[in-house]
Enzyme design. Structure first.
Site, PDB file in Angstrom:
ATOM      1  N   LYS A 261      69.350-110.849  30.819  1.00  0.00           N
ATOM      2  CA  LYS A 261      68.331-111.214  29.837  1.00  0.00           C
ATOM      3  C   LYS A 261      67.392-110.032  29.595  1.00  0.00           C
ATOM      4  CE  LYS A 261      66.254-115.373  28.484  1.00  0.00           C
ATOM      5  NZ  LYS A 261      67.055-116.520  28.192  1.00  0.00           N
ATOM      6  N   ARG A 262      67.076-109.354  30.692  1.00  0.00           N
ATOM      7  CA  ARG A 262      66.156-108.225  30.599  1.00  0.00           C
ATOM      8  C   ARG A 262      66.776-107.079  29.774  1.00  0.00           C
ATOM      9  NH1 ARG A 262      65.166-104.339  34.263  1.00  0.00           N
ATOM     10  NH2 ARG A 262      63.252-103.209  33.761  1.00  0.00           N
TER      11      ARG A 262
END
Ligand code: GLU
Length: 497
Positions: A261-262
């Site tokens: 996600k990052r």
């Protein structure tokens, strides 16, 4: 295992969970499903797997349907089109799943489980201490059914678990990876139906795939470890299995690991994205995105790289899917976008450019763009570059930075004199067009003792106020003699002030 002959109409489904924006991985799964359906005269079904309320994102479904429509991957059955197996939202099919779970209980293939979260947690801890894989300890597995039913009737909280066979082994077939054999004792008694009555994927997807007549299940590789369990569930129901096709994962551009996600967020900050919606806004063509993702996990031969959707429908072949992961390569996307931009007709490209000009503040029509498009079609990587390349055509006035009007290696006076010479030539031309400009301008450069590049560069800056533009004389022709003269005169004034 029933093998579906490729020429038999395939019934395939794309079954996303609406938990976030639609990304490349989902788009590729949808594409491969679409291709198989089209190729075999079958059906492409869109099913929304919205049973997980915690991860549900209310904006995700609109983003999904918009993304599929933008890509041109229209579904034959599903939300908005209906079909014989409606509803196509799993949240509206809960009764069907409960019935099927109860059927498995009656057949002795599933059981009511009354274990409390505390008990399960304790079991897990003990298993950890014994260095075992976490698994259901079996406490309720052999409860007499009559007793369990009485507890359910009395309102005791319960789930329904699958009673996975514990003896022997199972062999499953993934179309890309071949046979996979697993010891049954390693397969857990997974929850099928939660205590709130919500079905989990292991039940809901199997039931729906069967009821909807799905012939091929294309899904992400992350489901491969669950395949033996799923095969057992099919067997417990006595259903023939579909073809299982587990698609390779996408890796970060560096090739080192899956996108987190990052990573996704950081990528967006740096102006790149794996979300379909973002790629559309950045000026990528759906044709290019499809071409790009089609080849992330599939190839036709080692030469052909340009595929329109119709080519993909014709040439796609499940057996040429590659099970190894593929790194996301945005340079390739740029490359494909260039190819597909050049493959568009002038009218088509002009139409697609309108929103980008509008977004950049230019109110232009397709008719106005028609003569300009041929000048920029080969010079664009993404559609949003068009206003930067061609904005000067639509400006009343341009304002070049004074220093860009000074020819390389010249001083101000020499530059102003060169501009004046250009003005004289242009005023004296019988006709004003690309062909009539070229020769006298080259001659003037020589006369002035300048290189053509030096001279033309100054003129380009004066007429366009852009460092990059379409070819100078074509641009001048389209801008028109009067405007060109005005801009050159303004440049002289600027140089001399
Ligand atoms: N809803 C599941 C997911 O999004 C679908 C997997 C499947 O295609 O069966 O991961």
């Amino acid at each position: 295992m029933t093998k579906t002959h490729p020429s038999q109409p395939a019934r395939v489904r794309f079954a996303p969970s609406p938990t976030g924006l639609t990304h490349l991985g989902s788009a590729r799964t949808a594409l491969y499903n679409f291709l198989i359906a089209q190729q075999t005269g079958g059906s492409f079904i869109l099913r929304i797997e919205d049973t997980d309320q915690k991860r549900y994102d209310p904006n995700a479904e609109a983003d999904l349907t918009n993304s599929l429509k933008w890509l041109g991957l229209d579904w034959d059955e599903g939300p908005g089109v209906a079909g014989p197996h409606a509803p196509y939202h799993q949240s509206q099919r809960m009764g069907i799943y409960r019935q099927h779970a109860e059927d498995l209980v009656s057949a002795g293939k599933a059981f009511y489980c009354f274990c409390t979260p505390q008990q399960l947690e304790q079991d897990r801890k003990q298993q950890q201490e014994r260095k075992e894989q976490p698994h259901y300890a079996g406490r309720c597995r052999e409860l007499p059914l009559a007793e369990a039913r009485a507890r359910v009737a009395a309102g005791e909280t319960h789930v329904i678990r699958f009673k996975a066979p514990k003896e022997g082994s199972i062999t499953v077939v993934d179309r890309l990876r071949g046979e996979i054999t697993v010891e049954n004792r390693n397969i857990d008694d997974r929850v099928l139906l939660k205590s709130d009555g919500h079905a989990l994927y292991h039940l809901a997807a199997m039931v729906d795939d069967h009821l909807m007549g799905i012939t091929h299940v294309f899904r992400g590789e992350e489901w491969l470890p669950s395949l033996p369990l799923h095969a057992h569930i099919y067997e417990a129901f006595g259903w023939p299995q579909p073809e299982w096709v587990h698609l390779s994962v996408f890796l970060k551009p560096s090739g080192k690991g899956k996108m987190s996600k990052r990573d996704t967020e950081q990528m967006r900050l740096s102006g790149q994205s794996i979300f379909v919606k973002d790629l559309a806004a950045m000026g990528y063509l759906p044709e290019a995105v499809l071409n790009w993702i089609a080849l992330m996990g599939w190839s036709y031969d080692d030469r052909t790289e340009f595929f329109a959707l119709a080519d993909l429908v014709e040439k796609f072949d499940i057996d040429k899917l590659n099970p190894s992961p593929s790194a996301i390569d945005f340079k390739k996307l740029d490359h494909f976008n260039g190819l597909h931009i050049r493959a568009l007709s002038v009218e088509d490209l002009a139409t697609r450019l309108l929103p980008y000009f509008a977004a950049a503040g230019y109110q232009v029509s397709v008719e106005q763009l028609l003569p300009i498009v041929p000048l920029i079609q080969t010079r664009m990587t993404t559609l949003d570059e068009a206003p930067e390349l061609a904005g000067f055509f639509f400006k009343e006035e341009v304002s070049a930075q004074a220093d860009t009007l000074i020819g390389q290696g010249l001083d101000v006076a020499q530059s102003a004199a060169a501009m004046r010479r250009a003005i004289e030539i242009i005023q004296g031309l019988a006709e004003f067009n690309t062909a009539s400009l070229e020769e006298p301008m080259r001659a003037a450069a020589e006369e002035l003792g300048l290189k053509a590049g030096q001279f033309f560069g100054m003129l380009r800056n004066a007429v366009t106020a852009q460092q990059v533009s379409p070819p100078l004389f074509e641009s001048m022709e389209l801008v028109g003699r009067e405007t060109v003269l005005t801009r050159l005169r303004a440049a002289v004034e600027k140089l001399e002030s």
